[in-house]
Design an enzyme around this catalytic site. Structure first.
Site, PDB file in Angstrom:
ATOM      1  N   ARG A 217      29.167  22.916   2.897  1.00  0.00           N
ATOM      2  CA  ARG A 217      29.053  21.524   2.440  1.00  0.00           C
ATOM      3  C   ARG A 217      29.889  20.593   3.321  1.00  0.00           C
ATOM      4  O   ARG A 217      30.635  21.045   4.191  1.00  0.00           O
ATOM      5  CB  ARG A 217      29.481  21.454   0.966  1.00  0.00           C
ATOM      6  CG  ARG A 217      28.462  22.154   0.053  1.00  0.00           C
ATOM      7  CD  ARG A 217      28.991  22.291  -1.347  1.00  0.00           C
ATOM      8  NE  ARG A 217      29.515  21.039  -1.861  1.00  0.00           N
ATOM      9  CZ  ARG A 217      30.395  20.944  -2.860  1.00  0.00           C
ATOM     10  NH1 ARG A 217      30.844  22.058  -3.453  1.00  0.00           N
ATOM     11  NH2 ARG A 217      30.824  19.787  -3.266  1.00  0.00           N
TER      12      ARG A 217
ATOM     13  N   ARG B  53       0.814  -1.220   0.000  1.00  0.00           N
ATOM     14  CA  ARG B  53       0.000   0.000   0.000  1.00  0.00           C
ATOM     15  C   ARG B  53       0.851   1.277   0.000  1.00  0.00           C
ATOM     16  O   ARG B  53       0.353   2.356  -0.269  1.00  0.00           O
ATOM     17  CB  ARG B  53      -0.955  -0.024   1.214  1.00  0.00           C
ATOM     18  CG  ARG B  53      -2.043  -1.064   1.093  1.00  0.00           C
ATOM     19  CD  ARG B  53      -2.712  -1.384   2.426  1.00  0.00           C
ATOM     20  NE  ARG B  53      -1.927  -2.322   3.237  1.00  0.00           N
ATOM     21  CZ  ARG B  53      -2.300  -2.793   4.422  1.00  0.00           C
ATOM     22  NH1 ARG B  53      -3.448  -2.420   4.952  1.00  0.00           N
ATOM     23  NH2 ARG B  53      -1.531  -3.645   5.083  1.00  0.00           N
TER      24      ARG B  53
ATOM     25  N   LYS C 198      33.511  24.066   1.145  1.00  0.00           N
ATOM     26  CA  LYS C 198      33.492  22.601   1.123  1.00  0.00           C
ATOM     27  C   LYS C 198      34.820  22.058   1.626  1.00  0.00           C
ATOM     28  O   LYS C 198      35.879  22.589   1.264  1.00  0.00           O
ATOM     29  CB  LYS C 198      33.255  22.124  -0.317  1.00  0.00           C
ATOM     30  CG  LYS C 198      33.154  20.647  -0.472  1.00  0.00           C
ATOM     31  CD  LYS C 198      33.797  20.148  -1.752  1.00  0.00           C
ATOM     32  CE  LYS C 198      35.304  20.066  -1.650  1.00  0.00           C
ATOM     33  NZ  LYS C 198      35.965  19.340  -2.729  1.00  0.00           N
TER      34      LYS C 198
ATOM     35  N   GLU D  16     -10.208  -9.539  10.925  1.00  0.00           N
ATOM     36  CA  GLU D  16      -9.606  -8.544  10.034  1.00  0.00           C
ATOM     37  C   GLU D  16     -10.687  -7.761   9.295  1.00  0.00           C
ATOM     38  O   GLU D  16     -11.778  -8.291   9.054  1.00  0.00           O
ATOM     39  CB  GLU D  16      -8.692  -9.239   9.011  1.00  0.00           C
ATOM     40  CG  GLU D  16      -7.450  -9.854   9.611  1.00  0.00           C
ATOM     41  CD  GLU D  16      -6.626  -8.852  10.394  1.00  0.00           C
ATOM     42  OE1 GLU D  16      -6.144  -7.879   9.778  1.00  0.00           O
ATOM     43  OE2 GLU D  16      -6.473  -9.024  11.612  1.00  0.00           O
TER      44      GLU D  16
ATOM     45  N   GLY E 254      -7.618  -4.819  12.466  1.00  0.00           N
ATOM     46  CA  GLY E 254      -8.351  -5.968  12.983  1.00  0.00           C
ATOM     47  C   GLY E 254      -9.213  -5.499  14.147  1.00  0.00           C
ATOM     48  O   GLY E 254      -8.797  -4.654  14.937  1.00  0.00           O
TER      49      GLY E 254
ATOM     50  N   ARG F 175      48.140  41.274 -12.459  1.00  0.00           N
ATOM     51  CA  ARG F 175      47.116  41.755 -13.392  1.00  0.00           C
ATOM     52  C   ARG F 175      47.815  42.722 -14.334  1.00  0.00           C
ATOM     53  O   ARG F 175      48.853  43.301 -13.985  1.00  0.00           O
ATOM     54  CB  ARG F 175      45.931  42.400 -12.662  1.00  0.00           C
ATOM     55  CG  ARG F 175      46.305  43.578 -11.827  1.00  0.00           C
ATOM     56  CD  ARG F 175      45.118  44.095 -11.002  1.00  0.00           C
ATOM     57  NE  ARG F 175      45.524  45.307 -10.312  1.00  0.00           N
ATOM     58  CZ  ARG F 175      45.227  45.607  -9.064  1.00  0.00           C
ATOM     59  NH1 ARG F 175      44.511  44.771  -8.317  1.00  0.00           N
ATOM     60  NH2 ARG F 175      45.638  46.723  -8.535  1.00  0.00           N
TER      61      ARG F 175
ATOM     62  N   ASN G  12       0.692   1.992   6.878  1.00  0.00           N
ATOM     63  CA  ASN G  12       0.478   1.143   5.707  1.00  0.00           C
ATOM     64  C   ASN G  12       0.519   1.944   4.417  1.00  0.00           C
ATOM     65  O   ASN G  12       0.681   1.392   3.344  1.00  0.00           O
ATOM     66  CB  ASN G  12      -0.879   0.440   5.805  1.00  0.00           C
ATOM     67  CG  ASN G  12      -0.930  -0.498   6.996  1.00  0.00           C
ATOM     68  OD1 ASN G  12       0.018  -1.238   7.265  1.00  0.00           O
ATOM     69  ND2 ASN G  12      -2.015  -0.453   7.733  1.00  0.00           N
TER      70      ASN G  12
ATOM     71  N   ASN H 184      41.463  37.483   6.110  1.00  0.00           N
ATOM     72  CA  ASN H 184      40.290  38.143   5.529  1.00  0.00           C
ATOM     73  C   ASN H 184      40.231  37.791   4.049  1.00  0.00           C
ATOM     74  O   ASN H 184      41.179  38.051   3.294  1.00  0.00           O
ATOM     75  CB  ASN H 184      40.405  39.661   5.698  1.00  0.00           C
ATOM     76  CG  ASN H 184      39.116  40.330   5.293  1.00  0.00           C
ATOM     77  OD1 ASN H 184      38.199  40.456   6.086  1.00  0.00           O
ATOM     78  ND2 ASN H 184      39.024  40.726   4.035  1.00  0.00           N
TER      79      ASN H 184
ATOM     80  N   ALA I 260      35.755  39.912  -1.170  1.00  0.00           N
ATOM     81  CA  ALA I 260      34.563  39.534  -1.935  1.00  0.00           C
ATOM     82  C   ALA I 260      34.949  38.895  -3.263  1.00  0.00           C
ATOM     83  O   ALA I 260      35.882  39.341  -3.935  1.00  0.00           O
ATOM     84  CB  ALA I 260      33.720  40.774  -2.203  1.00  0.00           C
TER      85      ALA I 260
HETATM   86  C1  UD1 Z   1      -2.074  -6.369  11.146  1.00  0.00           C
HETATM   87  C2  UD1 Z   1      -3.060  -7.240  11.913  1.00  0.00           C
HETATM   88  C3  UD1 Z   1      -4.278  -6.411  12.275  1.00  0.00           C
HETATM   89  C4  UD1 Z   1      -3.859  -5.204  13.079  1.00  0.00           C
HETATM   90  C5  UD1 Z   1      -2.804  -4.402  12.337  1.00  0.00           C
HETATM   91  C6  UD1 Z   1      -2.248  -3.333  13.250  1.00  0.00           C
HETATM   92  C7  UD1 Z   1      -2.807  -9.518  11.049  1.00  0.00           C
HETATM   93  C8  UD1 Z   1      -3.400 -10.578  10.201  1.00  0.00           C
HETATM   94  N1  UD1 Z   1      -3.457  -8.371  11.101  1.00  0.00           N
HETATM   95  O1  UD1 Z   1      -2.690  -5.988   9.922  1.00  0.00           O
HETATM   96  O2  UD1 Z   1      -5.200  -7.194  13.026  1.00  0.00           O
HETATM   97  O3  UD1 Z   1      -4.981  -4.408  13.369  1.00  0.00           O
HETATM   98  O4  UD1 Z   1      -1.705  -5.238  11.944  1.00  0.00           O
HETATM   99  O5  UD1 Z   1      -1.423  -2.467  12.578  1.00  0.00           O
HETATM  100  O6  UD1 Z   1      -1.802  -9.768  11.684  1.00  0.00           O
HETATM  101  N2  UD1 Z   1       4.788  -9.079   7.787  1.00  0.00           N
HETATM  102  C9  UD1 Z   1       5.801 -10.015   7.669  1.00  0.00           C
HETATM  103  N3  UD1 Z   1       5.584 -11.130   6.909  1.00  0.00           N
HETATM  104  C10 UD1 Z   1       4.412 -11.369   6.284  1.00  0.00           C
HETATM  105  C11 UD1 Z   1       3.378 -10.400   6.420  1.00  0.00           C
HETATM  106  C12 UD1 Z   1       3.596  -9.271   7.174  1.00  0.00           C
HETATM  107  O7  UD1 Z   1       6.882  -9.848   8.228  1.00  0.00           O
HETATM  108  O8  UD1 Z   1       4.289 -12.417   5.645  1.00  0.00           O
HETATM  109  C13 UD1 Z   1       5.044  -7.859   8.594  1.00  0.00           C
HETATM  110  C14 UD1 Z   1       4.911  -6.576   7.816  1.00  0.00           C
HETATM  111  O9  UD1 Z   1       6.165  -6.204   7.250  1.00  0.00           O
HETATM  112  C15 UD1 Z   1       4.452  -5.582   8.876  1.00  0.00           C
HETATM  113  C16 UD1 Z   1       3.722  -6.460   9.898  1.00  0.00           C
HETATM  114  O10 UD1 Z   1       4.078  -7.802   9.616  1.00  0.00           O
HETATM  115  O11 UD1 Z   1       5.547  -4.944   9.523  1.00  0.00           O
HETATM  116  C17 UD1 Z   1       2.201  -6.311   9.805  1.00  0.00           C
HETATM  117  O12 UD1 Z   1       1.776  -6.601   8.486  1.00  0.00           O
HETATM  118  P1  UD1 Z   1       0.714  -5.730   7.734  1.00  0.00           P
HETATM  119  O13 UD1 Z   1       0.519  -6.283   6.383  1.00  0.00           O
HETATM  120  O14 UD1 Z   1       1.039  -4.299   7.877  1.00  0.00           O
HETATM  121  O15 UD1 Z   1      -0.586  -6.080   8.607  1.00  0.00           O
HETATM  122  P2  UD1 Z   1      -1.921  -5.223   8.718  1.00  0.00           P
HETATM  123  O16 UD1 Z   1      -2.738  -5.447   7.495  1.00  0.00           O
HETATM  124  O17 UD1 Z   1      -1.620  -3.856   9.096  1.00  0.00           O
HETATM  125 CA    CA Z   2       0.253  -2.637   9.305  1.00  0.00          CA
END
Ligand code: UD1
Ligand code: CA
Length: 453
Positions: free
Chosen positions: A331, A16, A349, A153, A139, A438, A226, A375, A378
């Site tokens: 810089r 997203r 720099k 969810e 969720g 000069r 997200n 000094n 300019a």
């Molecule tokens: C998740 C929760 C939701 C909660 C929300 C809070 C689940 C199914 N849902 O949803 O209930 O309200 O967080 O913010 O858990 N990630 C992995 N591996 C994967 C999938 C995800 O490491 O296979 C990591 C992502 O990088 C992220 C975190 O898990 O940091 C959460 O994943 P994300 O897809 O953001 O979950 P949400 O849809 O936000």
């Molecule tokens: Ca999330």
């Protein structure tokens, strides 16, 4: 044996966000999301941190360095699958905090409260929840009375469930053994066909395990990043907190609405920040300095009592009681000692300018050592680049460089030496000498009248 372990999920792509960068590498107040979360668990006093990486793992791993153990989730099959990858590295008796790498506003104190309640009650799992006026995307916490029934969810929720405003923050505390047992039993039977971590609550409750919820009073803590919109929302919250913090520490911020200060900036008491100013990265400002208006400092140090006006500086060190600007550009590698003046349309720099030297107008000073109280007139330019290599210029203490001098490097101008205005200096100038390069002024009288004839 360590007792409190944090497992941070950071393997997702963050679809997203619509970005080349993995989501947890996006910056918030000058620090990436994953670094924010590592700092939060660090302050909460965990004994060990494990980070689940996957999408864009090289970049994420480089940010983590040796602050946490790295576990790879090769395919991103859901949050339940992500945590499953950590199981071989955990012991059954540990308390396990599970967090998302996209939740940078959590407070360490809240994590401590969560763990305290969880341990005191001997729970198998405790979910951190929050009330949200606009719970879309999170969720939902389904309860009967005070007891958790399940977490549903957004995409799987019935219309009446979507009305519920208590949400799952995505942060949990588990008894290690209960987490391990339940994780093996989750399925992919849901709207997204993923292994949801949230399904383990169904499993735990079915086996009559003790499951609790703990609600934070501050819904901002639960903000999950997200999308770019949520990133900007978090930036606004963090920014306001940072400004309020520094004002409470005795910093004057004339216009908070146009002031941007990164999380790692350090300001001393009685610093004044004027409008339209950004302090970025690891910038540090000492007492009584006035920064702005319209100034951008990135990874800079500014000594006591200095003024920096309408200027831009990066990786530069500015000493005490310096006057910089308006419209100076410092810089990387610029080091100014005390009482240096750098004025309008001056670019410096990789140069060291010693105490009391002045470069007041329209100069380029690169790869140069300017001695004490020199000094620089300019329009003076150090010609440091021959198209292939960079060369060094040394200007001695108390030297007086006339306006519009070109100093062709490599070059040394001795102390107390004087260069005539408009000279192009290509050979070293001895101390105390006057050098002029000069052509002589030619005057032809009545030139204008002769041409008309
Ligand atoms: C998740 C929760 C939701 C909660 C929300 C809070 C689940 C199914 N849902 O949803 O209930 O309200 O967080 O913010 O858990 N990630 C992995 N591996 C994967 C999938 C995800 O490491 O296979 C990591 C992502 O990088 C992220 C975190 O898990 O940091 C959460 O994943 P994300 O897809 O953001 O979950 P949400 O849809 O936000
Ligand atoms: Ca999330």
């Amino acid at each position: 044996m360590s007792n409190l372990v944090a497992v941070i999920m950071a393997a997702g792509k963050g679809t997203r966000m619509k970005s080349k960068l993995p989501k947890v590498m996006h910056s918030l107040a000058g620090k990436t999301l994953i670094e924010h979360v590592l700092d939060i668990v660090g302050r909460a006093g965990v004994d060990r941190s494990l980070v689940i990486v996957g999408h864009g793992r090289e970049g994420v791993e480089a940010l983590i360095e040796n602050r946490a153990e790295i576990i790879v989730q090769t395919e991103q099959l859901g949050t339940g699958h992500a945590v499953l990858q950590a199981m071989p590295y955990l012991e059954g008796e540990q308390t396990v905090l599970v967090l998302s790498g996209d939740q940078p506003l959590l407070k360490s104190e809240t994590l401590n409260e969560l763990v305290k309640l969880h341990q005191a009650q001997g729970a198998s799992a405790t979910v951190l929840t929050s009330y949200m006026e606009q719970p879309f995307g999170y969720g939902r916490i389904i309860k009967k009375g005070e007891n958790l029934v399940r977490i549903v969810e957004e995409k799987d929720a019935a219309p009446d469930e979507r009305e519920i405003k208590e949400i799952n923050t995505g942060t949990y505390c588990f008894k290690g053994s209960a987490l391990r047992d339940a994780l093996t039993k989750i399925t992919t039977q849901n709207a997204q066909g993923e292994y949801y971590l949230t399904e383990i609550f169904d499993v735990l409750l079915k086996h009559e395990k003790k499951v609790l919820t703990y609600r934070t009073v501050n819904p901002q803590e639960a903000l999950g990043i997200n999308s770019r919109g949520q990133l900007a929302e978090a930036e606004g919250i963090v920014r306001k907190n940072i400004l309020e913090h520094w004002m409470s520490e005795g910093v004057t911020i004339v216009d908070p609405a146009s002031t941007f200060i990164d999380a790692e900036v350090i300001l001393a008491q009685d610093v004044t920040i004027l409008p339209f100013t950004r302090l970025v990265g690891k910038t540090k400002i000492e007492e009584d300095s006035v920064i702005g208006p319209q100034t951008n400092l990135e990874n800079c140090t500014v000594g006591r009592g200095s003024e920096v006006t309408c200027s831009v500086a990066r990786d530069a060190v500015i000493g005490e009681c310096c006057h910089i600007g308006p419209f100076s550009y410092l810089r990387p590698g610029t080091k100014l000692d005390a009482r240096v003046k750098v004025g309008d349309f001056v670019e410096i720099k990789n140069s060291w300018v010693e105490m009391g030297a002045k470069i007041p107008h329209l100069s380029y000073i690169g790869d140069t050592h300017v001695g004490k109280s020199a000094n620089i007139g300019a329009g003076t330019i150090t010609c440091n680049y021959d198209g292939v290599n960079k060369h060094h210029t040394k200007i001695g203490d108390h030297a007086f460089i006339g306006s519009n001098t070109n100093l062709v490097a490599p070059l040394e101008v001795g102390e107390y030496a004087v260069t005539g205005a408009g000279s192009t200096i290509t050979k070293n100038v001895p101390a105390k000498a006057l050098v002029v390069e000069r052509s002589q002024q030619v005057v032809k009288e009545n030139w204008h009248c002769e041409k008309i004839k």
